[in-house]
Write an enzyme that holds these catalytic residues in place. Sequence first.
Site, PDB file in Angstrom:
ATOM      1  N   SER A 113       0.698  -1.184  -0.600  1.00 12.60           N
ATOM      2  CA  SER A 113      -0.096   0.241   0.506  1.00 12.60           C
ATOM      3  C   SER A 113       1.291   1.639  -0.266  1.00 12.60           C
ATOM      4  CB  SER A 113      -1.177   0.161   1.544  1.00 12.60           C
ATOM      5  OG  SER A 113      -1.521   1.108   0.880  1.00 12.60           O
ATOM      6  N   HIS A 114       0.285   2.437   0.690  1.00 10.68           N
ATOM      7  CA  HIS A 114       1.051   3.619   0.618  1.00 10.68           C
ATOM      8  C   HIS A 114       3.242   3.167   1.944  1.00 10.68           C
ATOM      9  CE1 HIS A 114      -0.084   2.178   4.552  1.00 10.68           C
ATOM     10  NE2 HIS A 114       0.500   3.121   5.803  1.00 10.68           N
ATOM     11  N   ASP A 278      -2.564   6.837  -3.230  1.00  8.16           N
ATOM     12  CA  ASP A 278      -1.099   6.120  -2.727  1.00  8.16           C
ATOM     13  C   ASP A 278      -0.432   4.577  -3.802  1.00  8.16           C
ATOM     14  OD1 ASP A 278      -3.380   4.217  -2.805  1.00  8.16           O
ATOM     15  OD2 ASP A 278      -2.140   2.932  -0.252  1.00  8.16           O
ATOM     16  N   ASP A 280      -1.202   1.706  -3.812  1.00  7.34           N
ATOM     17  CA  ASP A 280      -1.370   0.516  -4.508  1.00  7.34           C
ATOM     18  C   ASP A 280      -3.200   1.136  -4.988  1.00  7.34           C
ATOM     19  OD1 ASP A 280      -2.943   0.749  -2.259  1.00  7.34           O
ATOM     20  OD2 ASP A 280      -3.226  -1.324  -2.041  1.00  7.34           O
ATOM     21  N   ASP A 282      -5.583   2.470  -3.954  1.00  9.43           N
ATOM     22  CA  ASP A 282      -6.831   2.621  -2.940  1.00  9.43           C
ATOM     23  C   ASP A 282      -7.988   3.673  -1.772  1.00  9.43           C
ATOM     24  OD1 ASP A 282      -5.163   1.744  -0.694  1.00  9.43           O
ATOM     25  OD2 ASP A 282      -6.685  -0.401  -0.369  1.00  9.43           O
ATOM     26  N   ARG A 283      -5.964   4.277  -1.208  1.00  5.32           N
ATOM     27  CA  ARG A 283      -6.242   5.321  -0.725  1.00  5.32           C
ATOM     28  C   ARG A 283      -6.288   7.047  -1.926  1.00  5.32           C
ATOM     29  NH1 ARG A 283      -2.334   5.503   4.655  1.00  5.32           N
ATOM     30  NH2 ARG A 283      -3.155   3.316   5.481  1.00  5.32           N
ATOM     31  N   LYS A 377     -11.112  -0.346  -0.928  1.00  5.18           N
ATOM     32  CA  LYS A 377     -11.655   1.289  -1.082  1.00  5.18           C
ATOM     33  C   LYS A 377     -10.912   1.753  -1.947  1.00  5.18           C
ATOM     34  CE  LYS A 377      -7.310   2.377   2.021  1.00  5.18           C
ATOM     35  NZ  LYS A 377      -7.126   0.927   2.935  1.00  5.18           N
TER      36      LYS A 377
HETATM   37  C1  G16 Z   1      -4.970  -0.721   5.592  1.00 10.29           C
HETATM   38  C2  G16 Z   1      -6.232  -1.007   5.595  1.00 10.29           C
HETATM   39  C3  G16 Z   1      -7.347   0.142   5.942  1.00 10.29           C
HETATM   40  C4  G16 Z   1      -6.713   0.669   7.185  1.00 10.29           C
HETATM   41  C5  G16 Z   1      -5.103   1.370   6.784  1.00 10.29           C
HETATM   42  C6  G16 Z   1      -4.741   1.625   8.283  1.00 10.29           C
HETATM   43  O1  G16 Z   1      -5.101   0.669   4.319  1.00 10.29           O
HETATM   44  O2  G16 Z   1      -7.041  -1.508   4.315  1.00 10.29           O
HETATM   45  O3  G16 Z   1      -8.382  -0.521   6.355  1.00 10.29           O
HETATM   46  O4  G16 Z   1      -7.274   1.758   7.811  1.00 10.29           O
HETATM   47  O5  G16 Z   1      -4.313   0.192   6.885  1.00 10.29           O
HETATM   48  O6  G16 Z   1      -4.364   0.438   9.168  1.00 10.29           O
HETATM   49  P1  G16 Z   1      -3.507   0.815  10.062  1.00 10.29           P
HETATM   50  O7  G16 Z   1      -3.709   2.480  11.139  1.00 10.29           O
HETATM   51  O8  G16 Z   1      -3.795  -0.148  11.257  1.00 10.29           O
HETATM   52  O9  G16 Z   1      -2.070   1.264  10.143  1.00 10.29           O
HETATM   53  P2  G16 Z   1      -3.911   0.582   3.813  1.00 10.29           P
HETATM   54  O10 G16 Z   1      -4.539   1.213   3.073  1.00 10.29           O
HETATM   55  O11 G16 Z   1      -2.516   0.327   4.093  1.00 10.29           O
HETATM   56  O12 G16 Z   1      -4.399  -0.967   2.876  1.00 10.29           O
END
Ligand code: G16
Length: 544
Positions: A113-114, A278, A280, A282-283, A377
Amino acid sequence: MKIQTVETTPFDDQRPGTSGLRKKVKVFQTPHYLANFVQSIFNVLADIEGQTLVVGGDGRYFNREALQIIVKMAAANGFGNVMVGLGGILSTPAASCIIRKYETYGGIILSASHNPGGPEADFGIKYNTANGGPAPEKITEAIFSNSRKITQYRILDSADIDLDTLGEQRLGNMRVEIIDSVSDYADMMEQLFDFDAMCSLLTSNSFSMRFDAMNAVTGPYALEILENRLGAPSGTVLRGEPLADFGGAHPDPNLVHAKELVAVMMGADGPDFGAASDGDGDRNMILGRDFYVTPSDSLAVLAANASLVSGYQQGLAGVARSMPTSQAIDRVAAAKGIECYETPTGWKFFGNLLDAGKITLCGEESFGTGSNHVREKDGLWAVLFWLNILAVRKQSVADIVNDHWKQYGRDVYTRHDYEAIATEGANALMDQLRARTSELTDQRFGDYIVAHCDDFSYTDSIDNSVSSKQGIRLLFKNGARIVYRLSGTGTEGATLRVYIEQPENDPAKFAQDPQQSLAELIGLSASIAKIKDYTGRSRPDVIT
Ligand code: G16
């Protein structure tokens, strides 16, 4: 081509976190590490013989190597067909779209992800089910328990597949289809939004926009939709080329990591609309000229204006937010007379509600917004939703948000992250808070009286599964909240997230900087949890 059965020994650290298994690239490169986890996924799935699997990732370092291993293992485990994104790339929402559109068995998404990419940085893998969404906890826990007792995995002894040519190939008995997901995804967006109105806006001389793809997966999707289909001038999409290390940057669309875009937007002559997504895809982050929209407010504004957008004109069945997300969406739901669900952090918790038709829109403070169009998302979707609203309302982003606050009130909100702190200290901090929940209830701190304090527990209304220990909540009598939880997506030590929120109904105070408006609560958040004592830190690393 021969199926090899490889003897292996279990790793004890393969429990998926908030969103799949995320580790340093070097960990995933440990012999058998990735294969063990993939075999554990296949071992818990039933009846995979002859089925179709979608595979793709955000293109980060190790994506291509991992993909070759997964495809060969899929062939050796009996899948009949795999659909792979061209170049091994699929954005997370596009993967969800493909799984649903072609009614496949499920998918494997490679992404951290990010988190940053590169040989010294992060990698990740997660399994999505046939609804297109992240596997629920009962599946991720089964994968984890399988990973602790695995003794062998199966892999086809064959040459690599060609990831860069569209069309069909064979791998043993399995068909491999290299697909271009951009057109499928763009077609879906065209069905949800009024592209004619958005095209008029984007081609008019009085409007300009910048979309920062952060050298991550969204670039090709954004170029196709914004510049090719909607006619935005060339140069609207910044950093549109996906790179394995995201150009050395941190592909996290927030005020800290998307600072170049923020700098462009925050001048008096800046573009009218700015957005970023981000690693991937989704953000999303939404900006107006000189104006930042918090993800929580963004969700509330989308819900309040959904009737202006063709794909949502029929009304919202309900909405949902993760627990730490601000209560702004709750006010919109109350005004519309629809249900607002509060779930733990993690997109997987929205899946059942979406499948059951209980909600149409959902979102999280962590820059995630989405709807029932897919089960992830969706960063670009949120940007297009905003564009559609801007095209209809013909007002600035700032005016739309200010109008929203006047109508519903404002939830002044901030999140403070203490990153890469020692895991022991972080766990001890949470443990002491957990032990003090009843003692904290009814306590007064200056003007703030704690009405309720607990460790959030969630019972899924569809399958009755219970998820406990989801974050310590301090709910104050005046509607303010402080929430503490540890991130489930980091790869280094622990990250403490502190979420701070206070309702404000006085329009004269709307323009104030949230760090100022919330100064007293921010101070309380640090002293109540004794953050300095447990983490050694006197200030957060990232404030959003
Ligand atoms: C993931 C999850 C999200 C979550 C985020 C932050 O996002 O898919 O539902 O809100 O992590 O999680 P944490 O607070 O546990 O770091 P992504 O975009 O990283 O896949």
